[in-house]
Design a protein around this motif. Structure first.
Motif, PDB file in Angstrom:
ATOM      1  N   TYR A 160     -15.642  -7.569   8.734  1.00  0.00           N
ATOM      2  CA  TYR A 160     -14.513  -6.687   8.451  1.00  0.00           C
ATOM      3  C   TYR A 160     -13.772  -6.367   9.739  1.00  0.00           C
ATOM      4  O   TYR A 160     -14.361  -6.253  10.807  1.00  0.00           O
ATOM      5  N   SER A 161     -12.455  -6.208   9.593  1.00  0.00           N
ATOM      6  CA  SER A 161     -11.615  -5.838  10.731  1.00  0.00           C
ATOM      7  C   SER A 161     -10.487  -4.940  10.230  1.00  0.00           C
ATOM      8  O   SER A 161     -10.169  -4.915   9.028  1.00  0.00           O
ATOM      9  N   LEU A 162      -9.897  -4.206  11.156  1.00  0.00           N
ATOM     10  CA  LEU A 162      -8.774  -3.356  10.803  1.00  0.00           C
ATOM     11  C   LEU A 162      -7.579  -4.216  10.438  1.00  0.00           C
ATOM     12  O   LEU A 162      -7.349  -5.267  11.041  1.00  0.00           O
ATOM     13  N   ARG A 163      -6.820  -3.754   9.483  1.00  0.00           N
ATOM     14  CA  ARG A 163      -5.591  -4.446   9.071  1.00  0.00           C
ATOM     15  C   ARG A 163      -4.405  -3.659   9.624  1.00  0.00           C
ATOM     16  O   ARG A 163      -4.054  -2.605   9.118  1.00  0.00           O
ATOM     17  N   ARG A 164      -3.842  -4.178  10.678  1.00  0.00           N
ATOM     18  CA  ARG A 164      -2.760  -3.488  11.402  1.00  0.00           C
ATOM     19  C   ARG A 164      -1.603  -3.086  10.484  1.00  0.00           C
ATOM     20  O   ARG A 164      -1.061  -1.988  10.589  1.00  0.00           O
ATOM     21  N   GLY A 219      -5.646  -1.476   1.705  1.00  0.00           N
ATOM     22  CA  GLY A 219      -4.910  -2.277   2.670  1.00  0.00           C
ATOM     23  C   GLY A 219      -5.175  -1.929   4.119  1.00  0.00           C
ATOM     24  O   GLY A 219      -4.421  -2.313   5.004  1.00  0.00           O
ATOM     25  N   LEU A 220      -6.283  -1.215   4.378  1.00  0.00           N
ATOM     26  CA  LEU A 220      -6.577  -0.782   5.739  1.00  0.00           C
ATOM     27  C   LEU A 220      -7.528  -1.703   6.491  1.00  0.00           C
ATOM     28  O   LEU A 220      -7.588  -1.658   7.715  1.00  0.00           O
ATOM     29  N   VAL A 221      -8.290  -2.537   5.761  1.00  0.00           N
ATOM     30  CA  VAL A 221      -9.188  -3.495   6.416  1.00  0.00           C
ATOM     31  C   VAL A 221      -9.037  -4.867   5.774  1.00  0.00           C
ATOM     32  O   VAL A 221      -8.613  -5.000   4.625  1.00  0.00           O
ATOM     33  N   ASP A 222      -9.366  -5.880   6.557  1.00  0.00           N
ATOM     34  CA  ASP A 222      -9.434  -7.260   6.083  1.00  0.00           C
ATOM     35  C   ASP A 222     -10.896  -7.684   6.068  1.00  0.00           C
ATOM     36  O   ASP A 222     -11.715  -7.139   6.803  1.00  0.00           O
ATOM     37  N   LEU A 234       0.372   0.497   9.958  1.00  0.00           N
ATOM     38  CA  LEU A 234       1.795   0.629  10.282  1.00  0.00           C
ATOM     39  C   LEU A 234       2.542   1.290   9.133  1.00  0.00           C
ATOM     40  O   LEU A 234       3.422   2.127   9.360  1.00  0.00           O
ATOM     41  N   GLU A 235       2.194   0.940   7.898  1.00  0.00           N
ATOM     42  CA  GLU A 235       2.824   1.569   6.739  1.00  0.00           C
ATOM     43  C   GLU A 235       2.522   3.067   6.698  1.00  0.00           C
ATOM     44  O   GLU A 235       3.404   3.886   6.441  1.00  0.00           O
ATOM     45  N   LEU A 236       1.288   3.423   6.982  1.00  0.00           N
ATOM     46  CA  LEU A 236       0.903   4.833   7.008  1.00  0.00           C
ATOM     47  C   LEU A 236       1.613   5.543   8.157  1.00  0.00           C
ATOM     48  O   LEU A 236       2.132   6.650   7.994  1.00  0.00           O
ATOM     49  N   ARG A 237       1.672   4.910   9.298  1.00  0.00           N
ATOM     50  CA  ARG A 237       2.348   5.511  10.453  1.00  0.00           C
ATOM     51  C   ARG A 237       3.839   5.707  10.185  1.00  0.00           C
ATOM     52  O   ARG A 237       4.410   6.734  10.577  1.00  0.00           O
ATOM     53  N   MET A 284       0.850  -1.179   0.000  1.00  0.00           N
ATOM     54  CA  MET A 284       0.000   0.000   0.000  1.00  0.00           C
ATOM     55  C   MET A 284       0.885   1.228   0.000  1.00  0.00           C
ATOM     56  O   MET A 284       1.780   1.352   0.798  1.00  0.00           O
ATOM     57  N   ALA A 285       0.624   2.142  -0.872  1.00  0.00           N
ATOM     58  CA  ALA A 285       1.309   3.420  -0.864  1.00  0.00           C
ATOM     59  C   ALA A 285       0.559   4.345   0.080  1.00  0.00           C
ATOM     60  O   ALA A 285      -0.667   4.319   0.155  1.00  0.00           O
ATOM     61  N   TYR A 286       1.322   5.148   0.816  1.00  0.00           N
ATOM     62  CA  TYR A 286       0.668   6.050   1.766  1.00  0.00           C
ATOM     63  C   TYR A 286      -0.284   7.010   1.075  1.00  0.00           C
ATOM     64  O   TYR A 286      -1.288   7.406   1.644  1.00  0.00           O
ATOM     65  N   GLY A 287      -0.018   7.347  -0.178  1.00  0.00           N
ATOM     66  CA  GLY A 287      -0.904   8.250  -0.916  1.00  0.00           C
ATOM     67  C   GLY A 287      -2.284   7.659  -1.115  1.00  0.00           C
ATOM     68  O   GLY A 287      -3.296   8.356  -1.021  1.00  0.00           O
ATOM     69  N   THR A 288      -2.345   6.374  -1.365  1.00  0.00           N
ATOM     70  CA  THR A 288      -3.629   5.690  -1.532  1.00  0.00           C
ATOM     71  C   THR A 288      -4.408   5.719  -0.228  1.00  0.00           C
ATOM     72  O   THR A 288      -5.603   6.015  -0.209  1.00  0.00           O
ATOM     73  N   ALA A 289      -3.718   5.423   0.873  1.00  0.00           N
ATOM     74  CA  ALA A 289      -4.387   5.430   2.180  1.00  0.00           C
ATOM     75  C   ALA A 289      -4.906   6.818   2.509  1.00  0.00           C
ATOM     76  O   ALA A 289      -6.036   6.969   2.989  1.00  0.00           O
ATOM     77  N   LEU A 290      -4.106   7.836   2.254  1.00  0.00           N
ATOM     78  CA  LEU A 290      -4.554   9.201   2.547  1.00  0.00           C
ATOM     79  C   LEU A 290      -5.758   9.587   1.706  1.00  0.00           C
ATOM     80  O   LEU A 290      -6.699  10.213   2.208  1.00  0.00           O
ATOM     81  N   ALA A 291      -5.746   9.205   0.440  1.00  0.00           N
ATOM     82  CA  ALA A 291      -6.886   9.511  -0.438  1.00  0.00           C
ATOM     83  C   ALA A 291      -8.150   8.819   0.055  1.00  0.00           C
ATOM     84  O   ALA A 291      -9.227   9.422   0.095  1.00  0.00           O
ATOM     85  N   VAL A 292      -8.025   7.569   0.446  1.00  0.00           N
ATOM     86  CA  VAL A 292      -9.181   6.808   0.936  1.00  0.00           C
ATOM     87  C   VAL A 292      -9.694   7.410   2.244  1.00  0.00           C
ATOM     88  O   VAL A 292     -10.900   7.508   2.467  1.00  0.00           O
ATOM     89  N   LEU A 293      -8.780   7.830   3.111  1.00  0.00           N
ATOM     90  CA  LEU A 293      -9.172   8.384   4.408  1.00  0.00           C
ATOM     91  C   LEU A 293      -9.733   9.801   4.317  1.00  0.00           C
ATOM     92  O   LEU A 293     -10.242  10.326   5.313  1.00  0.00           O
TER      93      LEU A 293
END
Length: 104
Positions: free
Chosen positions: A67-71, A54-57, A75-78, A1-10
């Motif tokens: 659904y659950s959080l994907r640790r 890549g934030l949930v399973d 961690l990649e975003l952090r 997962m690229a952090y940019g994707t996570a930020l866009a989704v969030l």
């Protein structure tokens, strides 16, 4: 997962609300959708985006999807966010060393 994707989704407030609900533990879609101003199918769409980022399973339990959080995704975003903190600490250390610890 690229952090940019996570930020866009969030960036979406509904997705953030879904993640906040998942902090309490794994949940089926109907529990995640309860009380939200969007339909259950819309919540499913948001969950798909969170999963692709890549934030949930997701797992099947009979006919339900749980659904659950994907640790690891968090961690990649952090790790990326921590680079800002690391830079700030280095700059602070350099400034202190430059003044030789003298406080004015």
């Amino acid at each position: 997962m690229a952090y940019g994707t996570a930020l866009a989704v969030l960036a979406d407030p509904t997705r953030r609300k879904v993640l906040e609900r998942l902090r309490a533990g794994p949940r089926p879609v109907n529990m995640l959708a309860a009380g939200l101003p969007v339909s259950r199918p819309a919540v499913s769409q948001h969950l798909r985006a969170l999963k692709e980022a890549g934030l949930v399973d997701e797992r099947s339990e009979g006919v339900r999807r749980i659904y659950s959080l994907r640790r690891e995704g968090f961690l990649e975003l952090r790790d990326w966010l921590d680079t800002f903190w690391d830079s700030a600490l280095v700059a602070f250390k350099q400034e202190v060393e430059k003044t030789d610890g003298v406080v004015e």
